[in-house]
Structures are given as structure tokens and as C-alpha cells.
Design a protein around this motif. Structure first.
Motif, PDB file in Angstrom:
ATOM      1  N   MET A 184       0.844  -1.166   0.000  1.00  0.00           N
ATOM      2  CA  MET A 184       0.000   0.000   0.000  1.00  0.00           C
ATOM      3  C   MET A 184       0.898   1.241   0.000  1.00  0.00           C
ATOM      4  N   LEU A 185       0.525   2.194  -0.809  1.00  0.00           N
ATOM      5  CA  LEU A 185       1.277   3.443  -0.900  1.00  0.00           C
ATOM      6  C   LEU A 185       0.860   4.375   0.229  1.00  0.00           C
ATOM      7  N   GLN A 186       1.841   5.012   0.842  1.00  0.00           N
ATOM      8  CA  GLN A 186       1.530   5.925   1.937  1.00  0.00           C
ATOM      9  C   GLN A 186       2.108   7.321   1.735  1.00  0.00           C
ATOM     10  N   ASP A 187       3.154   7.431   0.949  1.00  0.00           N
ATOM     11  CA  ASP A 187       3.765   8.723   0.679  1.00  0.00           C
ATOM     12  C   ASP A 187       2.856   9.530  -0.251  1.00  0.00           C
ATOM     13  N   THR A 188       2.571  10.781   0.100  1.00  0.00           N
ATOM     14  CA  THR A 188       1.606  11.572  -0.672  1.00  0.00           C
ATOM     15  C   THR A 188       2.062  11.814  -2.104  1.00  0.00           C
ATOM     16  N   GLN A 189       3.345  12.051  -2.295  1.00  0.00           N
ATOM     17  CA  GLN A 189       3.845  12.279  -3.654  1.00  0.00           C
ATOM     18  C   GLN A 189       3.713  11.012  -4.498  1.00  0.00           C
ATOM     19  N   THR A 190       4.007   9.876  -3.913  1.00  0.00           N
ATOM     20  CA  THR A 190       3.888   8.602  -4.622  1.00  0.00           C
ATOM     21  C   THR A 190       2.436   8.329  -4.986  1.00  0.00           C
ATOM     22  N   ILE A 191       1.533   8.649  -4.093  1.00  0.00           N
ATOM     23  CA  ILE A 191       0.103   8.462  -4.361  1.00  0.00           C
ATOM     24  C   ILE A 191      -0.332   9.347  -5.530  1.00  0.00           C
ATOM     25  N   ARG A 192       0.154  10.564  -5.582  1.00  0.00           N
ATOM     26  CA  ARG A 192      -0.186  11.459  -6.702  1.00  0.00           C
ATOM     27  C   ARG A 192       0.315  10.904  -8.030  1.00  0.00           C
ATOM     28  N   TYR A 193       1.565  10.408  -8.028  1.00  0.00           N
ATOM     29  CA  TYR A 193       2.098   9.802  -9.248  1.00  0.00           C
ATOM     30  C   TYR A 193       1.270   8.571  -9.639  1.00  0.00           C
ATOM     31  N   TYR A 194       0.869   7.782  -8.668  1.00  0.00           N
ATOM     32  CA  TYR A 194       0.046   6.600  -8.933  1.00  0.00           C
ATOM     33  C   TYR A 194      -1.295   6.994  -9.553  1.00  0.00           C
ATOM     34  N   GLN A 195      -1.923   8.012  -9.008  1.00  0.00           N
ATOM     35  CA  GLN A 195      -3.207   8.459  -9.537  1.00  0.00           C
ATOM     36  C   GLN A 195      -3.065   8.968 -10.967  1.00  0.00           C
ATOM     37  N   ARG A 196      -2.033   9.754 -11.223  1.00  0.00           N
ATOM     38  CA  ARG A 196      -1.808  10.245 -12.591  1.00  0.00           C
ATOM     39  C   ARG A 196      -1.560   9.090 -13.545  1.00  0.00           C
ATOM     40  N   LEU A 197      -0.739   8.157 -13.118  1.00  0.00           N
ATOM     41  CA  LEU A 197      -0.382   7.022 -13.949  1.00  0.00           C
ATOM     42  C   LEU A 197      -1.589   6.148 -14.257  1.00  0.00           C
ATOM     43  N   THR A 198      -2.366   5.798 -13.250  1.00  0.00           N
ATOM     44  CA  THR A 198      -3.516   4.926 -13.485  1.00  0.00           C
ATOM     45  C   THR A 198      -4.598   5.634 -14.295  1.00  0.00           C
ATOM     46  N   ASP A 199      -4.776   6.927 -14.084  1.00  0.00           N
ATOM     47  CA  ASP A 199      -5.731   7.675 -14.905  1.00  0.00           C
ATOM     48  C   ASP A 199      -5.303   7.660 -16.371  1.00  0.00           C
ATOM     49  N   ALA A 200      -4.014   7.832 -16.605  1.00  0.00           N
ATOM     50  CA  ALA A 200      -3.499   7.807 -17.980  1.00  0.00           C
ATOM     51  C   ALA A 200      -3.662   6.421 -18.599  1.00  0.00           C
ATOM     52  N   LEU A 201      -3.435   5.370 -17.828  1.00  0.00           N
ATOM     53  CA  LEU A 201      -3.598   4.013 -18.354  1.00  0.00           C
ATOM     54  C   LEU A 201      -5.041   3.744 -18.764  1.00  0.00           C
ATOM     55  N   VAL A 202      -5.977   4.146 -17.930  1.00  0.00           N
ATOM     56  CA  VAL A 202      -7.396   3.941 -18.252  1.00  0.00           C
ATOM     57  C   VAL A 202      -7.785   4.767 -19.477  1.00  0.00           C
ATOM     58  N   GLU A 203      -7.316   6.000 -19.548  1.00  0.00           N
ATOM     59  CA  GLU A 203      -7.620   6.848 -20.700  1.00  0.00           C
ATOM     60  C   GLU A 203      -7.057   6.248 -21.987  1.00  0.00           C
ATOM     61  N   MET A 204      -5.840   5.753 -21.925  1.00  0.00           N
ATOM     62  CA  MET A 204      -5.249   5.118 -23.104  1.00  0.00           C
ATOM     63  C   MET A 204      -6.045   3.883 -23.522  1.00  0.00           C
ATOM     64  N   TRP A 205      -6.482   3.097 -22.544  1.00  0.00           N
ATOM     65  CA  TRP A 205      -7.298   1.907 -22.835  1.00  0.00           C
ATOM     66  C   TRP A 205      -8.595   2.303 -23.546  1.00  0.00           C
ATOM     67  N   GLN A 206      -9.223   3.353 -23.064  1.00  0.00           N
ATOM     68  CA  GLN A 206     -10.476   3.811 -23.663  1.00  0.00           C
ATOM     69  C   GLN A 206     -10.271   4.354 -25.066  1.00  0.00           C
ATOM     70  N   ARG A 207      -9.061   4.808 -25.385  1.00  0.00           N
ATOM     71  CA  ARG A 207      -8.760   5.295 -26.730  1.00  0.00           C
ATOM     72  C   ARG A 207      -8.336   4.189 -27.682  1.00  0.00           C
ATOM     73  N   GLY A 208      -8.304   2.944 -27.178  1.00  0.00           N
ATOM     74  CA  GLY A 208      -8.034   1.824 -28.059  1.00  0.00           C
ATOM     75  C   GLY A 208      -6.676   1.178 -27.920  1.00  0.00           C
ATOM     76  N   HIS A 209      -5.843   1.677 -27.028  1.00  0.00           N
ATOM     77  CA  HIS A 209      -4.543   1.047 -26.802  1.00  0.00           C
ATOM     78  C   HIS A 209      -4.756  -0.234 -26.010  1.00  0.00           C
ATOM     79  N   ARG A 210      -3.918  -1.203 -26.238  1.00  0.00           N
ATOM     80  CA  ARG A 210      -4.065  -2.475 -25.545  1.00  0.00           C
ATOM     81  C   ARG A 210      -2.919  -2.708 -24.571  1.00  0.00           C
ATOM     82  N   SER A 211      -2.915  -3.841 -23.926  1.00  0.00           N
ATOM     83  CA  SER A 211      -2.030  -4.091 -22.793  1.00  0.00           C
ATOM     84  C   SER A 211      -0.550  -3.940 -23.121  1.00  0.00           C
TER      85      SER A 211
END
Length: 82
Positions: A1-28
Motif C-alpha cells: 500500500m502506498l503511503q507517501d503523498t507524492q507517490t500516491i499522486r504519481y500513482y493516480q496520474r499514472l492509473t488515470d493515464a492508463l485507463v484513458e489510453m485503454w479507452q482510446r483503443g490502446h491495448r495491454s
């Protein structure tokens, strides 16, 4: 589990980007390349401590391989009440 606030922010940005890319048709394969590049950029810039980047990588890989994170919710039909 992530506890550092900066790491959590990077995680949120990263996962949001992954989902957005998936919705645009990119695959795994594309998403994995993006993840690898993102982490390499963090390592190169020394924006975070290496152990935090490692934890971020573990959590992001767990997110990437969980199929429920990339499902599109289907609208539910409304029940007719008469």
C-alpha cells in the motif's frame, strides 16, 4: 500500500493515464510500454527515492493486470414499475 503523498499522486496520474489510453483503443502491450517509460522517467529524473519508485511500480503493475480496472460499465435498464 502506498503511503507517501507524492507517490500516491504519481500513482493516480499514472492509473488515470492508463485507463484513458485503454479507452482510446490502446491495448495491454502499449500500456505496459507506457508504464515502463513513465517509471524510467521517474528513475532518471530522481524525482523520488528508488524504494518509492519500486513500490509505485508494484502497485501500478497490480493495477494494470486487474481486468476490472478496464471494464466499461454498462448502463442498467430501468425497471418498469406499473
Amino acid at each position: 500500500m502506498l503511503q507517501d503523498t507524492q507517490t500516491i499522486r504519481y500513482y493516480q496520474r499514472l492509473t488515470d493515464a492508463l485507463v484513458e489510453m485503454w479507452q482510446r483503443g490502446h491495448r495491454s502491450d502499449d500500456l505496459r510500454l507506457f508504464l515502463d517509460g513513465y517509471l524510467a522517467g521517474l528513475r532518471h529524473s530522481q524525482a523520488m527515492e528508488p524504494y518509492l519508485i519500486h513500490r509505485l511500480e508494484e502497485e501500478a503493475i497490480r493495477f494494470l493486470y486487474d481486468p476490472f480496472n478496464f471494464e466499461t460499465p454498462q448502463p442498467q435498464a430501468e425497471a418498469d414499475y406499473y
